[in-house]
Motif scaffolding. Structure first.
Motif, PDB file in Angstrom:
ATOM      1  N   ALA A  89       0.831  -1.209   0.000  1.00 17.23           N
ATOM      2  CA  ALA A  89       0.000   0.000   0.000  1.00 17.23           C
ATOM      3  C   ALA A  89       0.863   1.256   0.000  1.00 17.23           C
ATOM      4  O   ALA A  89       0.559   2.252  -0.680  1.00 17.23           O
ATOM      5  N   PHE A  90       1.951   1.215   0.761  1.00 17.44           N
ATOM      6  CA  PHE A  90       2.864   2.358   0.875  1.00 17.44           C
ATOM      7  C   PHE A  90       3.476   2.723  -0.484  1.00 17.44           C
ATOM      8  O   PHE A  90       3.448   3.884  -0.915  1.00 17.44           O
ATOM      9  N   TYR A  91       3.999   1.745  -1.178  1.00 19.63           N
ATOM     10  CA  TYR A  91       4.618   2.017  -2.478  1.00 19.63           C
ATOM     11  C   TYR A  91       3.579   2.340  -3.552  1.00 19.63           C
ATOM     12  O   TYR A  91       3.874   3.086  -4.497  1.00 19.63           O
ATOM     13  N   ILE A 144       0.530  12.834  -6.018  1.00 23.43           N
ATOM     14  CA  ILE A 144       0.807  13.039  -4.591  1.00 23.43           C
ATOM     15  C   ILE A 144       1.875  14.115  -4.433  1.00 23.43           C
ATOM     16  O   ILE A 144       2.975  14.005  -4.977  1.00 23.43           O
ATOM     17  N   MET A 145       1.555  15.186  -3.682  1.00 26.93           N
ATOM     18  CA  MET A 145       2.474  16.318  -3.523  1.00 26.93           C
ATOM     19  C   MET A 145       3.581  16.006  -2.512  1.00 26.93           C
ATOM     20  O   MET A 145       4.730  16.333  -2.724  1.00 26.93           O
ATOM     21  N   LYS A 146       3.218  15.401  -1.382  1.00 27.28           N
ATOM     22  CA  LYS A 146       4.209  15.032  -0.364  1.00 27.28           C
ATOM     23  C   LYS A 146       4.139  13.517  -0.162  1.00 27.28           C
ATOM     24  O   LYS A 146       3.270  13.025   0.550  1.00 27.28           O
ATOM     25  N   LYS A 147       5.048  12.845  -0.796  1.00 29.60           N
ATOM     26  CA  LYS A 147       5.061  11.384  -0.717  1.00 29.60           C
ATOM     27  C   LYS A 147       5.428  10.949   0.703  1.00 29.60           C
ATOM     28  O   LYS A 147       6.301  11.538   1.328  1.00 29.60           O
ATOM     29  N   PRO A 148       4.778   9.918   1.209  1.00 28.41           N
ATOM     30  CA  PRO A 148       5.108   9.444   2.559  1.00 28.41           C
ATOM     31  C   PRO A 148       6.542   8.926   2.619  1.00 28.41           C
ATOM     32  O   PRO A 148       7.040   8.331   1.668  1.00 28.41           O
ATOM     33  N   ILE A 153      -6.019  -3.462   4.612  1.00 30.83           N
ATOM     34  CA  ILE A 153      -4.973  -2.441   4.541  1.00 30.83           C
ATOM     35  C   ILE A 153      -4.829  -1.848   3.141  1.00 30.83           C
ATOM     36  O   ILE A 153      -4.787  -0.624   2.978  1.00 30.83           O
ATOM     37  N   CYS A 154      -4.728  -2.670   2.136  1.00 31.37           N
ATOM     38  CA  CYS A 154      -4.489  -2.163   0.780  1.00 31.37           C
ATOM     39  C   CYS A 154      -5.715  -1.464   0.205  1.00 31.37           C
ATOM     40  O   CYS A 154      -5.595  -0.495  -0.549  1.00 31.37           O
ATOM     41  N   GLU A 155      -6.910  -1.970   0.535  1.00 39.07           N
ATOM     42  CA  GLU A 155      -8.112  -1.413  -0.065  1.00 39.07           C
ATOM     43  C   GLU A 155      -8.631  -0.185   0.670  1.00 39.07           C
ATOM     44  O   GLU A 155      -9.118   0.751   0.068  1.00 39.07           O
ATOM     45  N   ARG A 156      -8.502  -0.187   1.993  1.00 35.70           N
ATOM     46  CA  ARG A 156      -9.135   0.875   2.772  1.00 35.70           C
ATOM     47  C   ARG A 156      -8.160   1.928   3.279  1.00 35.70           C
ATOM     48  O   ARG A 156      -8.558   3.003   3.680  1.00 35.70           O
ATOM     49  N   ILE A 157      -6.861   1.627   3.316  1.00 33.17           N
ATOM     50  CA  ILE A 157      -5.835   2.555   3.821  1.00 33.17           C
ATOM     51  C   ILE A 157      -6.267   3.152   5.157  1.00 33.17           C
ATOM     52  O   ILE A 157      -6.586   4.339   5.265  1.00 33.17           O
TER      53      ILE A 157
END
Length: 271
Positions: free
Chosen positions: A208-210, A218-222, A244-248
């Protein structure tokens, strides 16, 4: 020769470890650039821990001047003492307070000096430090005293590349750019911080992160640090791994701008 091999809490690439070793051997500052959250500041902490040295941190702000790192002459306190008859106002040395650079130079043992986020200061700031970083000494006008290093510190300088640094300054540094870690390295970093986490949770969080980082809008990438915070939140709250991947879940731990959250909402259910 001292060698840096990482630490229990810091995962360093072979290239980064080599850069640290070369900087130590050549007695030159190591200038480290990279995205926010790639471990630039933590590198100095890891070096100090690995080599069993004291760490002195000079955090740079937009108002910081080179003189601040050398020493400050407290004229106000001296004036106060002269008016109220306190202290020996003839002894100017007692009104001289060393800055972080001065502390590192005068230390009785070798230390690690971190000059953190040098690009926050004005353009002249790096040039104003050329003599001191070259010669490892500076002169105190008020006491006619030269402060020279007893033990040359290991100097780590970080930059977020917000502005270009002067060529004359760059020539005096060893340079290393910390690339953003790939998925394999990220998992290694996670394991260092959290130990034996559920593999399904780790794999889902990384995916999910990548996925979010790959979104061009996305302006500010995590960053890595935000991923670690997110995983801790997921772990503590017992989120269903399949969501996790679907709902963040807890997207505000990863993303810090309304526009970014709104964009992710268009593709994921977030909460």
């Amino acid at each position: 020769m001292k060698r840096f091999t990482g630490s229990d809490r810091y995962v360093a690439s072979r290239e980064l470890m080599n850069a640290v070793d070369v900087a130590i051997a050549l007695e030159k500052p190591l200038l480290v650039k990279g995205e926010p959250g790639t471990g630039k500041t933590q590198l100095a902490e890891a070096i100090a821990e690995a080599l069993d040295m004291k760490l002195i941190i000079w955090g740079i702000k937009s108002t910081t001047k080179a003189q601040d790192g050398l020493y400050v002459y407290d004229t106000v306190q001296r004036l106060y003492d002269s008016q109220f008859g306190e202290g020996n106002v003839e002894d100017i040395s007692q009104y001289i307070k060393l800055g972080k650079l001065g502390e590192a130079f005068s230390s009785d043992e070798q230390v690690v000096l971190l000059i953190d986020e040098i690009d926050k200061a004005d353009l002249e700031f790096p040039n104003d430090l050329l003599w001191e970083l070259d010669r490892m000494e500076f002169y105190i006008n008020e006491t006619h005293e030269t402060i020279s290093t007893k033990h040359r510190p290991i100097v780590i300088i970080t930059s977020n590349a917000e502005k270009e640094l002067p060529d004359a300054f760059l020539r005096r540094c060893i340079f290393h750019y910390i690339d953003f870690p790939d998925e394999e390295k990220i998992e290694e970093i996670i394991r260092v911080h959290f130990g034996d986490l559920d593999k399904k949770l780790v794999d889902s969080a990384i995916r999910a992160f990548y996925d979010i980082r790959s979104m061009k809008q996305i302006m500010k990438k995590p960053s890595t640090s935000e991923l670690l915070d997110w995983i801790q939140a997921l772990q503590l709250t017992g989120v269903n791994v399949d969501e996790i991947c679907e709902r963040i879940p807890y997207v505000g731990v990863l993303l810090k701008k309304n526009q970014d959250i709104d964009y992710v909402k268009a593709y994921r259910n977030v909460y």
